[in-house]
Design a protein around this motif. Structure first.
Motif, PDB file in Angstrom:
ATOM      1  N   ALA A  57       0.821  -1.206   0.000  1.00  0.00           N
ATOM      2  CA  ALA A  57       0.000   0.000   0.000  1.00  0.00           C
ATOM      3  C   ALA A  57       0.858   1.261   0.000  1.00  0.00           C
ATOM      4  O   ALA A  57       0.489   2.268  -0.609  1.00  0.00           O
ATOM      5  CB  ALA A  57      -0.934   0.006   1.211  1.00  0.00           C
ATOM      6  N   GLY A  58       2.009   1.196   0.661  1.00  0.00           N
ATOM      7  CA  GLY A  58       2.885   2.362   0.706  1.00  0.00           C
ATOM      8  C   GLY A  58       3.322   2.805  -0.678  1.00  0.00           C
ATOM      9  O   GLY A  58       3.394   4.010  -0.969  1.00  0.00           O
ATOM     10  N   ALA A  59       3.604   1.840  -1.552  1.00  0.00           N
ATOM     11  CA  ALA A  59       4.013   2.169  -2.919  1.00  0.00           C
ATOM     12  C   ALA A  59       2.860   2.808  -3.686  1.00  0.00           C
ATOM     13  O   ALA A  59       3.057   3.753  -4.454  1.00  0.00           O
ATOM     14  CB  ALA A  59       4.509   0.912  -3.636  1.00  0.00           C
ATOM     15  N   VAL A  60       1.652   2.284  -3.497  1.00  0.00           N
ATOM     16  CA  VAL A  60       0.481   2.855  -4.167  1.00  0.00           C
ATOM     17  C   VAL A  60       0.242   4.283  -3.683  1.00  0.00           C
ATOM     18  O   VAL A  60      -0.020   5.195  -4.482  1.00  0.00           O
ATOM     19  CB  VAL A  60      -0.773   1.986  -3.919  1.00  0.00           C
ATOM     20  CG1 VAL A  60      -2.014   2.641  -4.502  1.00  0.00           C
ATOM     21  CG2 VAL A  60      -0.576   0.598  -4.529  1.00  0.00           C
ATOM     22  N   LEU A  61       0.357   4.498  -2.377  1.00  0.00           N
ATOM     23  CA  LEU A  61       0.142   5.824  -1.816  1.00  0.00           C
ATOM     24  C   LEU A  61       1.202   6.816  -2.285  1.00  0.00           C
ATOM     25  O   LEU A  61       0.895   7.970  -2.588  1.00  0.00           O
ATOM     26  CB  LEU A  61       0.125   5.743  -0.290  1.00  0.00           C
ATOM     27  CG  LEU A  61      -1.099   5.034   0.308  1.00  0.00           C
ATOM     28  CD1 LEU A  61      -0.884   4.754   1.787  1.00  0.00           C
ATOM     29  CD2 LEU A  61      -2.355   5.863   0.101  1.00  0.00           C
ATOM     30  N   GLU A  62       2.458   6.368  -2.352  1.00  0.00           N
ATOM     31  CA  GLU A  62       3.512   7.249  -2.826  1.00  0.00           C
ATOM     32  C   GLU A  62       3.308   7.589  -4.307  1.00  0.00           C
ATOM     33  O   GLU A  62       3.535   8.718  -4.745  1.00  0.00           O
ATOM     34  CB  GLU A  62       4.878   6.607  -2.621  1.00  0.00           C
ATOM     35  CG  GLU A  62       6.069   7.466  -3.054  1.00  0.00           C
ATOM     36  CD  GLU A  62       6.223   8.753  -2.255  1.00  0.00           C
ATOM     37  OE1 GLU A  62       7.034   9.612  -2.681  1.00  0.00           O
ATOM     38  OE2 GLU A  62       5.541   8.919  -1.222  1.00  0.00           O
ATOM     39  N   GLY A  63       2.856   6.608  -5.077  1.00  0.00           N
ATOM     40  CA  GLY A  63       2.538   6.872  -6.479  1.00  0.00           C
ATOM     41  C   GLY A  63       1.452   7.915  -6.625  1.00  0.00           C
ATOM     42  O   GLY A  63       1.542   8.818  -7.467  1.00  0.00           O
ATOM     43  N   LEU A  64       0.406   7.817  -5.799  1.00  0.00           N
ATOM     44  CA  LEU A  64      -0.660   8.807  -5.823  1.00  0.00           C
ATOM     45  C   LEU A  64      -0.127  10.192  -5.460  1.00  0.00           C
ATOM     46  O   LEU A  64      -0.495  11.206  -6.075  1.00  0.00           O
ATOM     47  CB  LEU A  64      -1.766   8.412  -4.853  1.00  0.00           C
ATOM     48  CG  LEU A  64      -2.773   7.379  -5.362  1.00  0.00           C
ATOM     49  CD1 LEU A  64      -3.609   6.845  -4.211  1.00  0.00           C
ATOM     50  CD2 LEU A  64      -3.677   7.994  -6.428  1.00  0.00           C
ATOM     51  N   ARG A  65       0.736  10.246  -4.455  1.00  0.00           N
ATOM     52  CA  ARG A  65       1.294  11.537  -4.050  1.00  0.00           C
ATOM     53  C   ARG A  65       2.075  12.185  -5.197  1.00  0.00           C
ATOM     54  O   ARG A  65       1.930  13.382  -5.463  1.00  0.00           O
ATOM     55  CB  ARG A  65       2.215  11.352  -2.847  1.00  0.00           C
ATOM     56  CG  ARG A  65       2.726  12.675  -2.258  1.00  0.00           C
ATOM     57  CD  ARG A  65       3.801  12.448  -1.226  1.00  0.00           C
ATOM     58  NE  ARG A  65       5.031  11.969  -1.839  1.00  0.00           N
ATOM     59  CZ  ARG A  65       5.912  12.743  -2.451  1.00  0.00           C
ATOM     60  NH1 ARG A  65       5.691  14.059  -2.581  1.00  0.00           N
ATOM     61  NH2 ARG A  65       7.008  12.234  -2.980  1.00  0.00           N
ATOM     62  N   LEU A  66       2.854  11.378  -5.912  1.00  0.00           N
ATOM     63  CA  LEU A  66       3.640  11.917  -7.016  1.00  0.00           C
ATOM     64  C   LEU A  66       2.745  12.364  -8.171  1.00  0.00           C
ATOM     65  O   LEU A  66       3.004  13.388  -8.813  1.00  0.00           O
ATOM     66  CB  LEU A  66       4.644  10.862  -7.487  1.00  0.00           C
ATOM     67  CG  LEU A  66       5.767  10.536  -6.511  1.00  0.00           C
ATOM     68  CD1 LEU A  66       6.556   9.323  -6.992  1.00  0.00           C
ATOM     69  CD2 LEU A  66       6.705  11.728  -6.326  1.00  0.00           C
ATOM     70  N   LEU A  67       1.686  11.604  -8.442  1.00  0.00           N
ATOM     71  CA  LEU A  67       0.781  11.980  -9.522  1.00  0.00           C
ATOM     72  C   LEU A  67       0.073  13.300  -9.239  1.00  0.00           C
ATOM     73  O   LEU A  67      -0.218  14.077 -10.154  1.00  0.00           O
ATOM     74  CB  LEU A  67      -0.261  10.884  -9.746  1.00  0.00           C
ATOM     75  CG  LEU A  67       0.218   9.599 -10.429  1.00  0.00           C
ATOM     76  CD1 LEU A  67      -0.842   8.522 -10.326  1.00  0.00           C
ATOM     77  CD2 LEU A  67       0.574   9.863 -11.899  1.00  0.00           C
ATOM     78  N   LEU A  68      -0.194  13.556  -7.983  1.00  0.00           N
ATOM     79  CA  LEU A  68      -0.976  14.743  -7.615  1.00  0.00           C
ATOM     80  C   LEU A  68      -0.110  15.881  -7.097  1.00  0.00           C
ATOM     81  O   LEU A  68      -0.641  16.916  -6.658  1.00  0.00           O
ATOM     82  CB  LEU A  68      -2.013  14.362  -6.547  1.00  0.00           C
ATOM     83  CG  LEU A  68      -3.080  13.369  -7.027  1.00  0.00           C
ATOM     84  CD1 LEU A  68      -3.941  12.908  -5.856  1.00  0.00           C
ATOM     85  CD2 LEU A  68      -3.937  13.996  -8.115  1.00  0.00           C
ATOM     86  N   ALA A  69       1.195  15.704  -7.144  1.00  0.00           N
ATOM     87  CA  ALA A  69       2.103  16.754  -6.642  1.00  0.00           C
ATOM     88  C   ALA A  69       1.996  18.015  -7.499  1.00  0.00           C
ATOM     89  O   ALA A  69       1.803  17.953  -8.706  1.00  0.00           O
ATOM     90  CB  ALA A  69       3.522  16.230  -6.658  1.00  0.00           C
TER      91      ALA A  69
END
Length: 210
Positions: free
Chosen positions: A198-210
């Motif tokens: 889940a951490g990888a998915v959450l970090e991916g979301l953070r980068l997409l929405l940065a």
């Protein structure tokens, strides 16, 4: 604009197709309320398909990640993401989507289906740039697909509870609150998130929405 086509995985085998459609509509509405990213939110078209438009590839991929996490147990979707010009042809029944972006999205969802049936059962999303797009855009699509193969496998392998927990953490809900909502302990929530990727998915979301 980024064109997106969605269809329901295994729609013909669902016990209640109408209930499934309502559940999908509710999940789409929830994501749009929590993270209003769409230029034109996903809406039903024909059969089990829905279509929507997003202003950028990043917003499209973030929204589809959240939708996969928000889907209720027993319902899954695949997505075709098309890069290219889009237009709407006026008709008596409303606008008819048209243009290279939609053609690319159609090719993308067909490729997703082929991957899922053959070599990558966990695949749910693919991006295709229309042939008229510059090479840099095709490179962007290839890079996105590399990440999507891993992201989709992680989400496909998650339990329904872990998907809910991951969605909640993206919204900033504390682990103890998630634990109370799920009727489990906070350490159980922490373990589920840590062991699922889940951490990888959450970090991916953070980068997409940065």
């Amino acid at each position: 604009m980024i064109a997106v086509i969605l269809d329901i995985v295994g729609s013909r085998s669902l016990d209640d197709r109408s209930d499934a459609q309502h559940a999908l509509d509710d999940a789409i509405a929830r994501v749009e309320a929590d993270r209003p990213l769409a230029a034109s939110p996903l809406r039903p078209t024909v059969g089990d398909e829905q279509q929507g438009l997003y202003p950028t590839l990043e917003t499209a991929l973030a929204a589809l990640t959240l939708l996969r996490l928000a889907l209720p147990e027993g319902i899954d979707c695949r997505f075709g993401v098309g890069i290219g010009p889009v237009e709407e042809i006026p008709t008596a029944a409303g606008g008819l989507p048209e243009g290279p972006g939609w053609w690319a999205a159609r090719a993308a969802i067909e490729h997703t289906h082929a991957l899922q049936r053959r070599t990558v059962p966990g695949a749910r999303t693919w991006v295709i740039a229309h042939e008229a797009e510059p090479e840099a855009t095709h490179l962007l699509a290839r890079q996105a697909n590399i990440a999507l193969l891993t992201r989709d496998q992680l989400i496909t392998d998650m339990s329904p509870r872990t998907r809910r927990l991951t969605y909640g953490r993206h919204l900033g809900v504390m682990q103890r609150e998630l634990a109370a909502a799920e009727g489990v302990t906070q350490p159980a929530v922490s373990q589920a998130l840590a062991s699922s990727g889940a951490g990888a998915v959450l970090e991916g979301l953070r980068l997409l929405l940065a």
